[in-house]
Design an enzyme around this catalytic site. Sequence first.
Site, PDB file in Angstrom:
ATOM      1  N   ASP A   1      39.120  33.395  41.765  1.00 33.12           N
ATOM      2  CA  ASP A   1      40.639  34.361  41.574  1.00 33.12           C
ATOM      3  C   ASP A   1      39.858  35.396  40.564  1.00 33.12           C
ATOM      4  OD1 ASP A   1      43.613  33.789  41.210  1.00 33.12           O
ATOM      5  OD2 ASP A   1      43.609  34.101  39.932  1.00 33.12           O
TER       6      ASP A   1
ATOM      7  N   GLU B   1      39.480  36.085  46.150  1.00 32.22           N
ATOM      8  CA  GLU B   1      41.195  36.704  45.742  1.00 32.22           C
ATOM      9  C   GLU B   1      41.113  38.477  46.057  1.00 32.22           C
ATOM     10  OE1 GLU B   1      43.675  38.322  44.681  1.00 32.22           O
ATOM     11  OE2 GLU B   1      43.479  36.679  42.924  1.00 32.22           O
TER      12      GLU B   1
ATOM     13  N   ASP C   1      51.375  31.960  42.627  1.00 28.55           N
ATOM     14  CA  ASP C   1      51.921  32.931  42.596  1.00 28.55           C
ATOM     15  C   ASP C   1      53.759  33.340  43.091  1.00 28.55           C
ATOM     16  OD1 ASP C   1      51.185  32.810  39.871  1.00 28.55           O
ATOM     17  OD2 ASP C   1      49.041  34.864  41.024  1.00 28.55           O
TER      18      ASP C   1
END
Length: 497
Positions: A296, A343, A396
């Site tokens: 991430d 990501e 998200d």
Amino acid sequence: MQKRFERSAGVLMPVSSLPSPYGIGTFGKSAYEFVDNLAAARQKFWQVLPLGPTSFGDSPYASFSAFAGNPYFIDLDILIDEGLLDADYVNSFMWNLEEQYVDYGLIYSSRFQVLRTAFENSRHRDLEDYKIFLEDNKDWLEDYCLYSACKDKYDGTSWVDWEEKIKFRDDNAIQEIKEKLRSDIEFYQFIQFKFFEQWNKLKKYANEKDIQIIGDIPIYVAMDSADVWQHTDLFQLDKELNPKKVAGVPPDAFSESGQRWGNPLYDWEKIESDGFSWWKKRMEHSARLYDVIRIDHFIGMVKYYAIPAEDEDARNGNWENGPGMKLIQVINEAIGDKKIIAEDLGVQMPEVIDVLEKSGYPGMKVIEFAFDGDRKNSHLPYNWMPNTVAYGGTHDNDTLVGYFTGLRHWELGYIREYMECRNGSIEELVDKIFKSVYESVADVIIFQMQDILKIGNIGRMNLPSSMGTNWRWRMVEGQFGPQEIERLRYLCDIYGR
């Protein structure tokens, strides 16, 4: 350079969102049934959110440890079957008020009490597997368990507020408190032993069904974590061990004032000086947990956004250089034949693109980011390139139904034209989205379970920069049924995934 993925598909489903009788998803019966359903749907990947123990706010991206597992995911029925718990005792607790949502307050007040009962009934100390577990995880386990026991002693406060000698890890004080808290430390060791025992069995079952686990790891760790307390020298802290600058991202589509995450920033110069040993251990550990590792905020390895710690938002931050390929090389050595997904969402930078090309890691595309009217938008499917992992949305994002429902008529116009769904329902538009993504050139495509089930905004997992209602959605027993399974199987068959 990493080899490319084969053409395939998967599902993003947090462990916490699985059905279970005990208020939150676990590694029990429903997890195995979920794996069976993925296999029947010809899916090759199950992506989970970070598995670490969560702190205030319940975010899996703000964990007490980059290595430890979340005690909530330990299945109580398995402990009952092992004779460590009595079913009537377990059922005497209230675990949830609504089947569709996790009530973290209820779970926090009871789960540790139940696990301590299992600990007291256990004879794990005599097990060879337990002794091996302690030895294999000694680099992090003892300090994490001491940290957890100290948090109990200090009423849950952050380690920065503990008494000075413990905060600064004075050798004599640490030895003394270890003796005082020996039983509590062993309790937390037992919890971790059971977590990894159950997880490893579930992962083995998934792999036998030809399903790989994609694990998500945050690039940063929480300030209130065993990692920072144990390794204060690896972070940008002042003499009082408070952060000098903190992590986040500048203003973007999610927030006009940016996002101030508050994580302490790494002291990359110090970390590099010892060969990135902490990161190497972290990635070796992650490679044992998962088949594929999604990093991430991968951008932060190349350039990271530094925000003055005293600032309330992220507007005054600045970009600084990260280790880039030096760290990538260490990661590749640590993970062996496992794979990485980067990501790379957010600000597009030439340096990040260059590192992605050199590493061979696939970047990400998100269909919800595609329809802003710019025909050159890199998230539009016709602009995708091979070596890409494409998502309907991430944790998200709003669900697809929630996202489309929230758009105004004129905003939906281009989407409907692109998807050739001019007059159809929102649910039909979602079907078109699935078709477009499945038929694309992306090597791997991943959809959230909420989108497969066509759930609206009530299924949203996280709204960035908010707190109190996130990370709560759960799937109801039987919701992922024959109709949804057949639809996914059909798409995989038609589009060669």
